[in-house]
Design a protein around this motif. Structure first.
Motif, short mmCIF file in Angstrom:
data_model
loop_
_atom_site.label_atom_id
_atom_site.label_comp_id
_atom_site.label_asym_id
_atom_site.label_seq_id
_atom_site.Cartn_x
_atom_site.Cartn_y
_atom_site.Cartn_z
N LEU A 1 38.61 27.32 33.02
CA LEU A 1 39.60 27.61 31.99
C LEU A 1 40.28 26.34 31.52
N THR A 2 40.42 26.19 30.22
CA THR A 2 41.17 25.08 29.65
C THR A 2 42.49 25.63 29.14
N ALA A 3 43.57 24.97 29.47
CA ALA A 3 44.90 25.45 29.09
C ALA A 3 45.08 25.40 27.58
N GLU A 4 45.53 26.49 27.04
CA GLU A 4 45.85 26.56 25.62
C GLU A 4 47.31 26.18 25.44
N THR A 5 47.69 25.76 24.27
CA THR A 5 49.08 25.41 23.98
C THR A 5 49.98 26.59 24.29
N GLY A 6 51.04 26.33 25.02
CA GLY A 6 52.02 27.37 25.33
C GLY A 6 51.77 28.13 26.61
N MET A 7 50.65 27.88 27.29
CA MET A 7 50.39 28.58 28.55
C MET A 7 51.36 28.09 29.61
N LYS A 8 51.77 28.99 30.48
CA LYS A 8 52.73 28.67 31.53
C LYS A 8 52.02 28.49 32.86
N SER A 9 52.64 27.74 33.74
CA SER A 9 52.09 27.47 35.07
C SER A 9 51.74 28.76 35.80
N GLN A 10 52.58 29.78 35.68
CA GLN A 10 52.36 31.03 36.40
C GLN A 10 51.10 31.76 35.93
N GLU A 11 50.54 31.35 34.80
CA GLU A 11 49.32 31.98 34.31
C GLU A 11 48.06 31.46 35.01
N PHE A 12 48.22 30.45 35.86
CA PHE A 12 47.10 29.87 36.60
C PHE A 12 47.29 30.18 38.07
N GLY A 13 46.39 30.96 38.63
CA GLY A 13 46.49 31.32 40.03
C GLY A 13 45.26 30.90 40.81
N VAL A 14 45.40 30.88 42.09
CA VAL A 14 44.28 30.52 42.97
C VAL A 14 43.23 31.62 42.97
N LEU A 15 43.68 32.85 42.95
CA LEU A 15 42.76 33.97 43.13
C LEU A 15 42.22 34.54 41.83
N GLY A 16 42.87 34.31 40.73
CA GLY A 16 42.37 34.75 39.44
C GLY A 16 42.60 36.21 39.14
N ALA A 17 42.32 36.60 37.93
CA ALA A 17 42.57 37.96 37.45
C ALA A 17 41.73 39.00 38.18
N GLU A 18 40.50 38.66 38.55
CA GLU A 18 39.65 39.63 39.23
C GLU A 18 40.27 40.03 40.57
N TRP A 19 40.80 39.07 41.30
CA TRP A 19 41.45 39.35 42.59
C TRP A 19 42.69 40.21 42.36
N ASP A 20 43.49 39.86 41.36
CA ASP A 20 44.72 40.58 41.08
C ASP A 20 44.43 42.04 40.75
N LYS A 21 43.39 42.29 39.97
CA LYS A 21 43.03 43.67 39.62
C LYS A 21 42.58 44.44 40.85
N ALA A 22 41.84 43.79 41.75
CA ALA A 22 41.37 44.46 42.96
C ALA A 22 42.54 44.78 43.90
N GLU A 23 43.51 43.88 43.97
CA GLU A 23 44.66 44.07 44.85
C GLU A 23 45.70 45.02 44.26
N ASN A 24 45.81 45.05 42.92
CA ASN A 24 46.82 45.86 42.24
C ASN A 24 46.17 46.67 41.12
N PRO A 25 45.37 47.67 41.45
CA PRO A 25 44.60 48.38 40.41
C PRO A 25 45.45 49.07 39.36
N ASP A 26 46.71 49.49 39.67
CA ASP A 26 47.52 50.17 38.66
C ASP A 26 48.32 49.21 37.80
N ARG A 27 48.17 47.94 38.02
CA ARG A 27 48.92 46.98 37.23
C ARG A 27 48.26 46.83 35.88
N SER A 28 49.06 46.94 34.84
CA SER A 28 48.50 46.85 33.48
C SER A 28 48.19 45.40 33.13
N GLU A 29 47.19 45.23 32.27
CA GLU A 29 46.82 43.89 31.84
C GLU A 29 47.82 43.41 30.82
#
Length: 81
Positions: free
Chosen positions: A52-80
């Motif tokens: 991933l290349t950072a786009e203008t305006g992206m925040k630090s919190q938008e970059f995680g170690v585990l990525g979106a796939e991990w987050d969806k698996a851990e929190n399936p009811d969390r909306s995108e």
């Protein structure tokens, strides 16, 4: 072998899950320390392509170690966002 001088310190904040992922990787790879593991992960990341290349305006919190796939698996009811 001469001792390597590392005068610079890098501090990052991780979630408990991210730290657990780093620690699990460290122990699986038999790395001698957390710092060594993080340096190896950085080396591999810097050598990788197709990341991933950072786009203008992206925040630090938008970059995680585990990525979106991990987050969806851990929190399936969390909306995108």
């Amino acid at each position: 072998m001469a001792e390597l001088e590392r005068p610079q310190r890098l501090q990052i904040m991780l979630t408990e899950e991210e730290l657990a992922a780093v620690e699990n990787w460290r122990f699986e790879k038999r790395m001698p320390s957390r710092s060594a593991a993080v340096r190896e992960l950085l080396r591999r990341g810097l050598a990788a392509e197709g990341f991933l290349t950072a786009e203008t305006g992206m925040k630090s919190q938008e970059f995680g170690v585990l990525g979106a796939e991990w987050d969806k698996a851990e929190n399936p009811d969390r909306s995108e966002a």
